[in-house]
Scaffold this motif. Structure first.
Motif, PDB file in Angstrom:
ATOM      1  N   TYR A  55       7.363  45.593  67.408  1.00  0.00           N
ATOM      2  CA  TYR A  55       7.015  44.174  67.202  1.00  0.00           C
ATOM      3  C   TYR A  55       5.781  44.584  67.285  1.00  0.00           C
ATOM      4  N   GLU A  56       4.607  44.657  68.180  1.00  0.00           N
ATOM      5  CA  GLU A  56       2.917  44.787  67.956  1.00  0.00           C
ATOM      6  C   GLU A  56       2.413  45.828  66.798  1.00  0.00           C
ATOM      7  N   GLU A  58       4.309  44.975  63.947  1.00  0.00           N
ATOM      8  CA  GLU A  58       4.351  44.609  63.137  1.00  0.00           C
ATOM      9  C   GLU A  58       3.251  43.218  63.433  1.00  0.00           C
ATOM     10  N   ASP A  59       3.086  43.011  64.261  1.00  0.00           N
ATOM     11  CA  ASP A  59       2.821  41.767  64.119  1.00  0.00           C
ATOM     12  C   ASP A  59       0.461  41.707  63.813  1.00  0.00           C
ATOM     13  N   ALA A  60       0.166  43.155  64.038  1.00  0.00           N
ATOM     14  CA  ALA A  60      -1.376  43.546  63.467  1.00  0.00           C
ATOM     15  C   ALA A  60      -0.935  43.869  62.601  1.00  0.00           C
ATOM     16  N   ILE A  61       0.332  44.420  61.514  1.00  0.00           N
ATOM     17  CA  ILE A  61      -0.189  44.000  60.319  1.00  0.00           C
ATOM     18  C   ILE A  61       0.066  42.840  59.634  1.00  0.00           C
ATOM     19  N   ASN A  62       0.810  41.985  59.797  1.00  0.00           N
ATOM     20  CA  ASN A  62       1.396  40.524  59.554  1.00  0.00           C
ATOM     21  C   ASN A  62      -0.274  39.188  59.953  1.00  0.00           C
ATOM     22  N   LEU A  69      -3.895  47.575  64.526  1.00  0.00           N
ATOM     23  CA  LEU A  69      -2.816  48.407  63.749  1.00  0.00           C
ATOM     24  C   LEU A  69      -2.897  49.920  64.768  1.00  0.00           C
ATOM     25  N   ARG A  70      -4.013  50.510  64.294  1.00  0.00           N
ATOM     26  CA  ARG A  70      -5.011  51.735  64.499  1.00  0.00           C
ATOM     27  C   ARG A  70      -4.252  51.987  66.130  1.00  0.00           C
ATOM     28  N   ASP A  71      -4.487  51.140  66.878  1.00  0.00           N
ATOM     29  CA  ASP A  71      -4.199  51.477  68.601  1.00  0.00           C
ATOM     30  C   ASP A  71      -2.702  51.029  68.445  1.00  0.00           C
ATOM     31  N   GLU A  72      -1.991  50.105  67.382  1.00  0.00           N
ATOM     32  CA  GLU A  72      -0.817  49.834  67.675  1.00  0.00           C
ATOM     33  C   GLU A  72       0.068  50.824  67.784  1.00  0.00           C
ATOM     34  N   LEU A  73      -0.056  51.772  66.421  1.00  0.00           N
ATOM     35  CA  LEU A  73       0.569  52.660  65.947  1.00  0.00           C
ATOM     36  C   LEU A  73       0.334  53.618  67.359  1.00  0.00           C
ATOM     37  N   GLY A  74      -0.853  53.781  68.368  1.00  0.00           N
ATOM     38  CA  GLY A  74      -0.978  55.293  68.731  1.00  0.00           C
ATOM     39  C   GLY A  74       0.579  54.856  70.198  1.00  0.00           C
TER      40      GLY A  74
END
Length: 286
Positions: A55-56, A58-62, A69-74
């Motif tokens: 979910y985080e 998705e939130d970064a993308i939104n 997004l880089r951090d959340e994908l990690g």
């Protein structure tokens, strides 16, 4: 089936080294002399974090925040590494098996890219994808039209997926107007239950209404979960405007009347419409 061996399909050295480093960090955390918290975790205790990280992402993308997004994908990748490490410790599989399995699956589902199959357009690709997924479910012994739809999805998403599956075999409303008629019926049923105020009956009827609304979104080619998330974001903005407006006079919502808060809500709504410009309908109406 092997993809073409061109440079674009091969991982760079730094990618391979970074992944190896991450896998090593996970091993160290779970070691007997590693992190006490990580040592005692299991699949069930980590699963909620996995969902939260998705979910985080998705939130970064939104928000269009590419650093986040880089951090959340990690963080999400680390969840895959975490589950894979616990599985390896239990003798089930390794991270390399996870990567190999998804790689094989993608090759099998894209014969038009990696083999001699041909796909006319995106719609045909979607149909072919669904046929292959159905064949995979059958090979696993999963039978029935609704097989494979997880029961722990967000409820609106699950409703849309269930009815989409049912629609493929003809169990569906013909159009959005038919769904709206069903919604009217469900509203009437809820109204009939209001005097008795039986919690179980009210929950059942509200659930039916939400299910129909999820269907309505699907018939309009909308994602019901995203529709509600958009409304949630809108509510946050407008309620924040209420709080800000009251704070300017040294007050909080607890000090204001409903009428005052409604006036601030409508002001925030008008401001949003002004910032976004006139709608298509407004332009036609002059």
């Amino acid at each position: 089936m092997t993809p073409p061996a061109d440079a674009s399909s091969e991982p760079r050295h730094d990618e391979t080294a970074s992944l190896a480093r991450l896998l090593g960090i996970m091993v160290r955390l779970r070691a007997p002399d590693g992190c006490p918290w990580d040592q005692v975790q299991d699949f069930r205790s980590i699963a909620p974090y996995t969902i939260e990280e998705a979910y985080e992402v998705e939130d970064a993308i939104n928000r269009g925040n590419w650093v986040d997004l880089r951090d959340e994908l990690g963080d999400l990748l680390f969840q895959v590494v975490y589950h894979s490490r616990m599985a390896e410790e239990a003798g089930h599989f390794r991270f390399s098996d996870v990567a190999e399995t998804i790689g094989n699956k993608m090759l099998a589902r894209h014969p038009h890219v990696f083999a001699s199959g041909e796909i006319r357009d995106a719609a045909a690709q979607t149909e072919a994808w669904e046929r292959r997924k159905a064949a995979e479910r059958a090979a696993r012994g999963e039978t029935g039209t609704l097989a494979g739809v997880p029961g722990n999805l967000p409820a609106l998403t699950e409703a849309a997926k269930l009815t989409r599956r049912a629609g493929r075999v003809g169990f569906d409303w013909p159009d959005a107007d038919s769904v709206l008629q069903k919604l009217d019926e469900e509203v009437a049923e809820l109204r009939a239950e209001l005097p008795a105020a039986d919690p179980a009956r009210l929950a059942d009827e509200v659930g039916d209404m939400l299910f129909v609304l999820a269907n309505l979104a699907r018939k309009l080619d909308l994602d019901p979960e995203q529709c509600l998330r958009g409304s949630n974001r809108k509510f946050r903005r407008r309620f924040g405007a209420i709080e800000q407006g009251l704070a300017e006079s040294g007050r909080s919502p607890a000090d204001a009347t409903l009428t005052e808060m409604e006036e601030l809500w409508q002001a925030a709504k008008r401001a949003e419409k002004s910032e976004s410009g006139p709608s298509e309908r407004d332009r036609h109406e002059g």
